[in-house]
Design a protein around this motif. Structure first.
Motif, short mmCIF file in Angstrom:
data_model
loop_
_atom_site.label_atom_id
_atom_site.label_comp_id
_atom_site.label_asym_id
_atom_site.label_seq_id
_atom_site.Cartn_x
_atom_site.Cartn_y
_atom_site.Cartn_z
N GLY A 20 19.75 -72.69 8.82
CA GLY A 20 19.94 -71.95 7.56
C GLY A 20 20.87 -70.77 7.67
N VAL A 21 21.20 -70.39 8.92
CA VAL A 21 22.06 -69.23 9.13
C VAL A 21 23.50 -69.71 9.27
CG1 VAL A 21 22.60 -67.33 10.70
CG2 VAL A 21 20.21 -67.92 10.23
N LEU A 22 24.34 -69.34 8.32
CA LEU A 22 25.75 -69.79 8.40
C LEU A 22 26.56 -68.88 9.31
CD1 LEU A 22 27.98 -71.69 7.41
CD2 LEU A 22 28.41 -70.04 5.57
N ILE A 23 26.29 -67.55 9.23
CA ILE A 23 27.02 -66.57 10.03
C ILE A 23 26.03 -65.75 10.83
CG2 ILE A 23 28.28 -64.35 9.85
CD1 ILE A 23 29.77 -65.49 7.47
N ARG A 24 26.29 -65.59 12.10
CA ARG A 24 25.56 -64.59 12.88
C ARG A 24 26.56 -63.85 13.76
NH1 ARG A 24 20.86 -66.20 16.95
NH2 ARG A 24 19.58 -65.98 15.07
N THR A 25 26.56 -62.53 13.65
CA THR A 25 27.31 -61.75 14.63
C THR A 25 26.29 -60.99 15.46
OG1 THR A 25 27.55 -59.65 13.43
CG2 THR A 25 29.12 -61.39 12.89
N HIS A 26 26.56 -60.89 16.74
CA HIS A 26 25.67 -60.14 17.62
C HIS A 26 26.48 -59.12 18.41
CE1 HIS A 26 22.25 -59.23 20.13
NE2 HIS A 26 23.08 -59.25 21.15
N ASP A 27 26.26 -57.85 18.11
CA ASP A 27 26.88 -56.75 18.85
C ASP A 27 28.39 -56.93 18.96
OD1 ASP A 27 26.76 -54.31 20.12
OD2 ASP A 27 26.50 -55.19 22.12
N LEU A 28 29.01 -57.09 17.79
CA LEU A 28 30.45 -57.36 17.72
C LEU A 28 31.24 -56.06 17.85
CD1 LEU A 28 31.59 -60.19 17.24
CD2 LEU A 28 31.76 -59.63 14.82
N TRP A 29 32.19 -56.06 18.78
CA TRP A 29 33.08 -54.91 19.00
C TRP A 29 34.52 -55.36 18.86
CZ3 TRP A 29 31.78 -49.83 20.83
CH2 TRP A 29 30.40 -49.62 21.01
N LYS A 30 35.34 -54.50 18.26
CA LYS A 30 36.79 -54.71 18.31
C LYS A 30 37.42 -53.37 18.66
CE LYS A 30 40.55 -57.08 17.94
NZ LYS A 30 40.79 -58.36 18.64
N THR A 31 38.08 -53.36 19.79
CA THR A 31 38.68 -52.13 20.29
C THR A 31 40.18 -52.33 20.42
OG1 THR A 31 36.65 -51.70 21.50
CG2 THR A 31 38.59 -50.45 22.19
N TYR A 32 40.94 -51.42 19.82
CA TYR A 32 42.40 -51.45 19.96
C TYR A 32 42.82 -50.40 20.97
CZ TYR A 32 42.35 -54.19 15.65
OH TYR A 32 42.12 -55.15 14.70
N GLU A 33 43.73 -50.77 21.87
CA GLU A 33 44.28 -49.81 22.83
C GLU A 33 45.53 -49.20 22.21
OE1 GLU A 33 42.82 -49.41 25.83
OE2 GLU A 33 41.45 -51.14 25.71
N MET A 34 45.53 -47.87 22.08
CA MET A 34 46.69 -47.17 21.54
C MET A 34 47.17 -46.19 22.59
SD MET A 34 46.95 -48.23 18.30
CE MET A 34 47.79 -46.95 17.39
N GLY A 35 48.11 -46.64 23.44
CA GLY A 35 48.50 -45.78 24.56
C GLY A 35 47.30 -45.58 25.47
N ASP A 36 46.92 -44.32 25.73
CA ASP A 36 45.75 -44.11 26.60
C ASP A 36 44.46 -43.97 25.82
OD1 ASP A 36 48.14 -43.19 27.63
OD2 ASP A 36 47.44 -41.11 27.85
N THR A 37 44.56 -44.04 24.48
CA THR A 37 43.30 -43.90 23.73
C THR A 37 42.85 -45.25 23.20
OG1 THR A 37 44.47 -43.42 21.70
CG2 THR A 37 43.74 -41.52 22.99
N GLN A 38 41.55 -45.34 22.96
CA GLN A 38 40.97 -46.56 22.41
C GLN A 38 40.47 -46.28 21.00
OE1 GLN A 38 37.85 -47.56 25.21
NE2 GLN A 38 39.20 -49.11 26.13
N VAL A 39 40.77 -47.21 20.09
CA VAL A 39 40.23 -47.11 18.73
C VAL A 39 39.17 -48.20 18.58
CG1 VAL A 39 40.76 -47.28 16.27
CG2 VAL A 39 42.44 -46.30 17.83
N HIS A 40 37.94 -47.77 18.34
CA HIS A 40 36.87 -48.75 18.11
C HIS A 40 36.83 -49.07 16.62
CE1 HIS A 40 35.55 -48.39 22.20
NE2 HIS A 40 35.39 -47.08 22.07
N ALA A 41 37.50 -50.14 16.22
CA ALA A 41 37.51 -50.52 14.81
C ALA A 41 36.14 -51.05 14.39
CB ALA A 41 38.58 -51.56 14.55
N LEU A 42 35.45 -51.73 15.32
CA LEU A 42 34.07 -52.16 15.09
C LEU A 42 33.26 -51.79 16.32
CD1 LEU A 42 34.46 -55.75 13.56
CD2 LEU A 42 33.95 -53.63 12.33
N SER A 43 32.09 -51.21 16.09
CA SER A 43 31.26 -50.75 17.22
C SER A 43 29.85 -51.33 17.14
CB SER A 43 31.13 -49.23 17.20
OG SER A 43 32.39 -48.62 17.06
N GLY A 44 29.72 -52.57 17.59
CA GLY A 44 28.38 -53.15 17.69
C GLY A 44 27.81 -53.58 16.35
N VAL A 45 28.51 -54.50 15.69
CA VAL A 45 28.06 -54.96 14.36
C VAL A 45 27.25 -56.26 14.52
CG1 VAL A 45 28.86 -55.91 12.16
CG2 VAL A 45 29.96 -53.87 13.13
#
Ligand SMILES: Nc1ncnc2c1ncn2[C@@H]1O[C@H](COP(=O)(O)OP(=O)(O)O)[C@@H](O)[C@H]1O
Ligand SMILES: [Mg+2]
Length: 246
Positions: A20-45
């Motif tokens: 019955g579950v069409l979508i499940r995300t578990h602790d989804l992260w998306k991190t972009y590297e911008m030079g020496d810094t990291q941008v966490h666009a998604l943090s554990g969704v």
């Protein structure tokens, strides 16, 4: 139904969700590297969407909506975490496998319609079937049916510049439906329409939901989000609130 849909403590990593579950995300992260810094666009969704549900994802600019939409739509893969769509773990697929899943499982509707300007409504709707090798006769029949479902049966041979904005979006919705996808995924579908036409498109989504389609739409407009049956609010890449509206 109810609360258990809204929280994720029962999610088991590595284990396929029930049917019955069409979508499940578990602790989804998306991190972009911008030079020496990291941008966490998604943090554990983490969230689930039941088959047949109608969900809006809402959040301010920069909150991670498009990033989440791209992951749900199999246009991108997460830095970390699991994504299950229709029983398959898609977070670990190759680009070719993702392309296959996108064609088979997902119907996309975009703010800017994304139609081919020189092609008729019918040809635009046929396109996903051309990509997956459906024979010509079946293609035509299914494209006609999809256009009838959005009440454009009488406009099949018109090109986009011969159609109104609302009609163009309905062609795009017919194209999204033509493969009978398990998920209809819409990104600001009324963003380029005047408010009366936007309401017509939202009424069409209501009908498609009543007909059994699972819908996820991204919007920053409250009036659009409240048409869905559930709203996930995101902020700074995290789920801020998850509410069932009916
Ligand atoms: N390709 C990218 N490279 C670097 N940072 C990005 C990229 N895409 C998005 N971001 C950053 O991730 C965050 C979330 O962006 P996005 O998902 O586009 O938000 P929204 O769609 O809600 O406006 C923002 O801080 C944005 O600047
Ligand atoms: Mg965005």
């Amino acid at each position: 139904m109810g609360l258990e849909l809204l929280s994720s403590p029962l999610q088991q990593p590595g284990v396929a969700p029930p049917d019955g579950v069409l979508i499940r995300t578990h602790d989804l992260w998306k991190t972009y590297e911008m030079g020496d810094t990291q941008v966490h666009a998604l943090s554990g969704v983490s969230f689930e969407v039941q088959r047949g549900d109608y969900l809006a994802i809402m959040g301010p600019s920069g909150s991670g909506k498009s990033t989440l939409m791209n992951l749900i739509g199999c246009l991108d893969t997460p830095t970390r975490g699991e994504y299950w769509l229709n029983g398959r773990l898609v977070s670990e697929l190759s680009d070719d496998e993702l392309a296959y899943i996108r064609n088979k499982e997902i119907g996309f509707v975009f703010q800017t319609f994304n139609l081919l300007g020189r092609s008729t409504a019918l040809h635009n709707v046929e396109l996903p079937l051309i990509y997956n090798g459906t024979p010509a006769e079946e293609r035509l029949q299914r494209a006609r049916e999809a256009l009838q479902r959005v009440e454009l049966g009488s406009r099949m041979h018109h090109r986009p510049n011969e159609l109104s904005g609302g009609q163009r979006q309905r062609v795009a919705i017919a194209r999204a439906l033509v493969n009978n996808p398990s998920l209809l995924l819409a990104d600001e579908p009324t963003g380029n329409l005047d408010s009366a036409t936007g309401l017509e498109i939202m009424a069409l989504f209501d009908r498609l939901h009543q007909a059994g389609n699972t819908i996820v739409l991204v919007t920053h407009e409250h009036d659009v989000a409240v048409r869905a049956h559930r709203i996930i609010h995101i902020r700074d890449g995290k789920i801020d609130r998850d509410e069932r509206t009916r």
